[in-house]
Scaffold this active site. Structure first.
Site, PDB file in Angstrom:
ATOM      1  N   LYS A   1      56.842 -73.148  18.389  1.00  0.00           N
ATOM      2  CA  LYS A   1      57.097 -71.734  17.771  1.00  0.00           C
ATOM      3  C   LYS A   1      58.123 -71.091  18.463  1.00  0.00           C
ATOM      4  O   LYS A   1      58.970 -70.440  17.882  1.00  0.00           O
ATOM      5  CB  LYS A   1      55.661 -70.973  17.555  1.00  0.00           C
TER       6      LYS A   1
ATOM      7  N   HIS B   1      81.102 -72.574  -7.448  1.00  0.00           N
ATOM      8  CA  HIS B   1      82.341 -73.213  -6.302  1.00  0.00           C
ATOM      9  C   HIS B   1      81.850 -74.521  -5.773  1.00  0.00           C
ATOM     10  O   HIS B   1      82.377 -74.932  -4.837  1.00  0.00           O
ATOM     11  CB  HIS B   1      82.490 -72.125  -5.314  1.00  0.00           C
TER      12      HIS B   1
ATOM     13  N   GLU C   1      60.629 -77.038   6.418  1.00  0.00           N
ATOM     14  CA  GLU C   1      59.763 -77.102   7.764  1.00  0.00           C
ATOM     15  C   GLU C   1      58.511 -77.407   7.671  1.00  0.00           C
ATOM     16  O   GLU C   1      57.735 -78.120   8.324  1.00  0.00           O
ATOM     17  CB  GLU C   1      59.961 -75.934   8.837  1.00  0.00           C
TER      18      GLU C   1
ATOM     19  N   ASN D   1      57.402 -75.220  32.073  1.00  0.00           N
ATOM     20  CA  ASN D   1      58.112 -75.046  30.714  1.00  0.00           C
ATOM     21  C   ASN D   1      59.534 -74.654  30.996  1.00  0.00           C
ATOM     22  O   ASN D   1      59.861 -73.690  31.775  1.00  0.00           O
ATOM     23  CB  ASN D   1      57.333 -73.663  30.239  1.00  0.00           C
ATOM     24  N   GLY D   2      60.433 -75.510  30.282  1.00  0.00           N
ATOM     25  CA  GLY D   2      61.675 -75.108  30.319  1.00  0.00           C
ATOM     26  C   GLY D   2      62.652 -76.549  30.678  1.00  0.00           C
ATOM     27  O   GLY D   2      62.016 -77.725  30.382  1.00  0.00           O
TER      28      GLY D   2
ATOM     29  N   ARG E   1      53.019 -73.201  20.789  1.00  0.00           N
ATOM     30  CA  ARG E   1      54.294 -73.610  21.521  1.00  0.00           C
ATOM     31  C   ARG E   1      54.824 -74.912  21.702  1.00  0.00           C
ATOM     32  O   ARG E   1      55.910 -75.119  22.101  1.00  0.00           O
ATOM     33  CB  ARG E   1      54.099 -72.757  22.840  1.00  0.00           C
TER      34      ARG E   1
ATOM     35  N   GLU F   1      65.404 -68.293   2.935  1.00  0.00           N
ATOM     36  CA  GLU F   1      63.961 -68.402   3.719  1.00  0.00           C
ATOM     37  C   GLU F   1      62.953 -69.201   2.812  1.00  0.00           C
ATOM     38  O   GLU F   1      62.430 -70.091   3.571  1.00  0.00           O
ATOM     39  CB  GLU F   1      63.607 -66.957   3.800  1.00  0.00           C
TER      40      GLU F   1
ATOM     41  N   LYS G   1      61.068 -72.442   4.520  1.00  0.00           N
ATOM     42  CA  LYS G   1      59.885 -72.743   4.625  1.00  0.00           C
ATOM     43  C   LYS G   1      59.712 -74.055   3.939  1.00  0.00           C
ATOM     44  O   LYS G   1      58.699 -74.992   4.812  1.00  0.00           O
ATOM     45  CB  LYS G   1      59.196 -71.696   3.657  1.00  0.00           C
TER      46      LYS G   1
ATOM     47  N   TRP H   1      56.120 -79.329  24.642  1.00  0.00           N
ATOM     48  CA  TRP H   1      57.141 -79.924  23.488  1.00  0.00           C
ATOM     49  C   TRP H   1      58.094 -80.618  24.179  1.00  0.00           C
ATOM     50  O   TRP H   1      58.597 -80.077  24.956  1.00  0.00           O
ATOM     51  CB  TRP H   1      57.641 -78.233  22.885  1.00  0.00           C
TER      52      TRP H   1
ATOM     53  N   CYS I   1      56.348 -75.075  25.054  1.00  0.00           N
ATOM     54  CA  CYS I   1      55.395 -75.487  26.024  1.00  0.00           C
ATOM     55  C   CYS I   1      54.659 -74.184  26.268  1.00  0.00           C
ATOM     56  O   CYS I   1      55.276 -73.074  26.510  1.00  0.00           O
ATOM     57  CB  CYS I   1      55.951 -76.030  27.393  1.00  0.00           C
TER      58      CYS I   1
HETATM   59  C1  F6R Z   1      60.862 -70.421  10.788  1.00  0.00           C
HETATM   60  C2  F6R Z   1      60.781 -69.993  12.094  1.00  0.00           C
HETATM   61  C3  F6R Z   1      61.758 -70.052  12.860  1.00  0.00           C
HETATM   62  C4  F6R Z   1      61.878 -68.655  13.756  1.00  0.00           C
HETATM   63  C5  F6R Z   1      63.260 -68.832  14.850  1.00  0.00           C
HETATM   64  C6  F6R Z   1      63.171 -67.571  15.726  1.00  0.00           C
HETATM   65  O1  F6R Z   1      59.475 -70.254  10.242  1.00  0.00           O
HETATM   66  O2  F6R Z   1      59.556 -69.394  12.593  1.00  0.00           O
HETATM   67  O3  F6R Z   1      63.002 -70.156  12.403  1.00  0.00           O
HETATM   68  O4  F6R Z   1      62.101 -67.464  13.180  1.00  0.00           O
HETATM   69  O5  F6R Z   1      62.923 -69.902  15.773  1.00  0.00           O
HETATM   70  O6  F6R Z   1      61.962 -67.239  16.543  1.00  0.00           O
HETATM   71  P1  F6R Z   1      61.578 -65.910  16.924  1.00  0.00           P
HETATM   72  O7  F6R Z   1      61.533 -64.928  15.974  1.00  0.00           O
HETATM   73  O8  F6R Z   1      60.419 -65.876  17.921  1.00  0.00           O
HETATM   74  O9  F6R Z   1      62.952 -65.605  17.868  1.00  0.00           O
END
Ligand code: F6R
Length: 618
Positions: A613, A510, A494, A103-104, A27, A487, A491, A76, A2
């Protein structure tokens, strides 16, 4: 999750709010809404399910009146589906004169709602947030004093919240409260702002104050007052935002993600800037809070982080253990917090977070501090809660990262991890000076190498487009290549919503090798063949094993490793570097691969489904 924005001042409030929400949309993008108070017509609210564009279209069609005070929200969803009704703001009171955004999560909302229902209050939404709107309106009707009514109610709420409120009968003030969710004040000239982060107002002012835990803000056009929840005045420290408004705009790129991938040479260079001297030695003035004696007596480092940031932590572990000889464990913040870990004064917690607001990471660091451990943050956001609450901070200087999927923040976090490892090795004298200096100098060459990787990605782009119908992609890596494989898989999951897994190449036999069938695409991170401790032949054997079972192999290998081409359908070459630094280069083709594949599927790369995010709930 949010995004929250508040404004009071002479500008067109709707424009300020929509501009702020546009920058905060990363957000959350389930719904958006604004409330303003017009000098003539009182409180007006507009809210729409879906992305901010829906709200903007509605406002374009039916303009909101001129106003000089208002609040805005991008959601969100937690409690209640993403509908118009559940969108914020929520109105409170019999005559609906109060507007609130949140937010929360209000954890005791059911109990508070029952209380209100008993008074006969009618609810318009299924959210936890609306409860706070009605409670504050009731208190205000009883006392006639909005700040007091606000304080009384926020003191009754449990959980995590940033709440902003305006009231038609007090048209010059925005009230805000913060507990376990972010809030920053923007200080203007005859105008003031509130935002979940500085992106909300950076185009108007760079003067900011980060609001502390359990603090209330009383914001007027010409004054800002901060108090604790129990009414004590707070003297807050102002800081200057070092982001440019233009850094948070697409600037001609097709997406924020594409732009942020391209920003990486700068992000790495800015994170290194001023931290390696001409002898190649690292200076980290920011971590003065951790004195040299403490660094020498370190018994253990625990890195806490989530998602992509945790992979930066995995890479830092390899570097710190190898160079500084301190045992390191990397823990997902949410797992660490709840398993009663053993912590001592000689344990250093390194918390890695782009946003500095990830609730899981904040809770992990608070827990560790309570147990007596020291906390060092690696953080990208000035004034973030994590930075405020840590003993020391190494800021990554990646600039604002708007796309939900992390790219430049990761390469900047890796860079900060290497700096930390070299610094610890220097202080603990665990590496000869000549090697320290060589690594420091080589690190300075990485931005130029990142540029070279970015200049040679046509094959990766073509592969991403060709493979848009893939049902599953596997990623293999070894040593520092393992977190990169993880990673790459994250990517792809997501952004392209396809099944992807990252494995340690040695683990394949394994179990996971059973997944390999004819045509299964596997992307393999091949270690440098030049390294004395090279694992390259072992990875080549792993490639042979999967190819024998039908896998289609795409190798990411170092320039000059011509042998690899005999074993792979495609080879993507990256510049030579010390093996430890290779992840900064090898992760980039994987970012671009996911971006292209997602784009070819017609998906929104900046705002993938179900995500936000900054994850500010546990
Ligand atoms: C993936 C991504 C998330 C963040 C995770 C931590 O692309 O962006 O996995 O890395 O939510 O976020 P921060 O770094 O803001 O704590």
């Amino acid at each position: 999750m949010c995004g929250i924005v508040g404004y009071v001042g002479p500008k067109s409030t709707v424009d300020v709010l929509i501009g702020g929400l546009r920058r905060l949309e990363y957000r959350g993008y389930d719904s958006a809404g604004v409330s303003i108070i017009s000098p003539l017509g009182g409180l007006e609210t507009r809210k729409k399910a879906g992305k901010l564009a829906n709200l903007e279209a509605s406002i374009t069609e039916h303009q909101l009146p001129i106003s000089h005070i208002g609040i805005g929200h991008t959601r969100w969803a937690t409690h209640g589906a993403p509908t118009d009704g559940n969108a914020h703001p929520h109105l409170g009171g019999e005559h609906q004169k109060l507007s609130l955004i949140h937010n929360g999560i209000i954890e005791n909302f059911a109990e508070l709602k029952a209380e209100l229902v008993a008074y006969g209050t009618k609810f318009a939404s299924e959210t936890d947030s609306e409860v706070a709107a009605h409670l504050i309106a009731r208190e205000f009707d009883a006392s006639g004093d909005l700040p007091t009514a606000f304080a009384t109610v926020v003191n009754r709420l449990h959980g995590a919240f940033t709440i902003l409120v305006i009231h038609e009968d007090q048209p010059d003030v925005v009230l805000a409260a913060r507990r376990n969710a972010p809030l920053v004040i923007g200080l203007g000239d005859g105008e003031n702002f509130l935002g979940s982060d500085v992106a909300a107002f950076v185009e108007h002012t760079k003067r900011a104050i980060s609001v502390g835990q359990d603090e209330i803000v009383i914001l007027r056009a010409d004054s800002v007052e901060v108090r604790t929840f129990d009414g004590k005045p707070v003297v807050s420290e102002e800081f200057t935002v070092d982001w440019d408004a233009s850094a948070a705009s697409k600037g001609g790129w097709s997406s924020f993600m594409a732009k942020e991938i391209a920003d990486q040479p700068q992000a790495v260079a800015d994170t290194l800037m001023g931290r390696i001297d001409s002898d190649g030695l690292v200076t980290l003035e920011e971590i003065d809070g951790l004195d040299e004696a403490a660094i020498r007596s370190l018994e253990r480092i625990i890195i806490v982080a989530c998602g992509t940031a945790s992979y930066a932590g995995d890479i830092a572990k390899y570097a710190i253990e190898k160079w500084a000889r301190v045992p390191v464990q990397v823990e997902l913040s949410h797992e660490f917090r709840y398993r009663d870990p053993i912590l001592t004064r000689n344990t250093l917690i390194v918390a890695i977070s782009q946003s500095g607001e990830t609730m899981d990471t904040l809770m992990a660091t608070r827990f560790a501090k309570d147990k007596g451990a020291r906390v060092l943050a690696i953080c990208n956001t000035q004034g973030a809660t994590l930075a405020r609450e840590s003993d020391a901070v190494i800021y990554t200087h990646a600039g604002p990262e708007v796309a939900v999927a992390s790219t430049k923040a990761l390469t900047a976090q890796m860079t900060a991890g290497y700096l930390l490892a070299l610094f610890l090795a220097q202080v603990r004298q665990t590496l000869p000076a000549i090697q320290l200096s060589a690594f420091g100098k080589e690190l300075l060459k990485m931005p130029a190498r990142v540029t070279r990787v970015l200049d040679n990605l046509d094959d990766v782009r073509a592969l991403g487009r060709e493979m848009s119908n893939a049902k599953s992609v596997l990623f293999l890596g070894r040593n520092v290549g393992f977190p990169v494989a993880m990673e790459g898989a994250l990517k792809l999951k997501e952004l392209a919503y396809i099944h992807a897994e990252g494995f340690a190449a040695g683990e394949l036999k394994h179990g996971p090798i059973a997944l390999i069938e004819e045509g299964q695409p596997v992307i393999v991170l091949v270690p440098s063949p030049r390294d004395a401790e090279t694992l390259q032949p072992k990875v080549i054997s792993n490639i042979q094993e999967i190819r024998a079972r039908g896998a289609k192999v795409i190798a990411i290998a170092e320039e000059g490793d011509t042998a690899v081409s005999d074993y792979a359908e495609h080879v993507i070459y990256i510049p030579q570097s010390a093996s430890m630094f290779a992840p900064i280069l090898s992760v980039i083709p994987l970012q671009v691969f996911a971006l292209e594949l997602s784009t070819a599927k017609g998906l929104d790369v900046d705002q993938p489904r179900n995500l936000a995010k900054s994850v500010t709930v546990e």
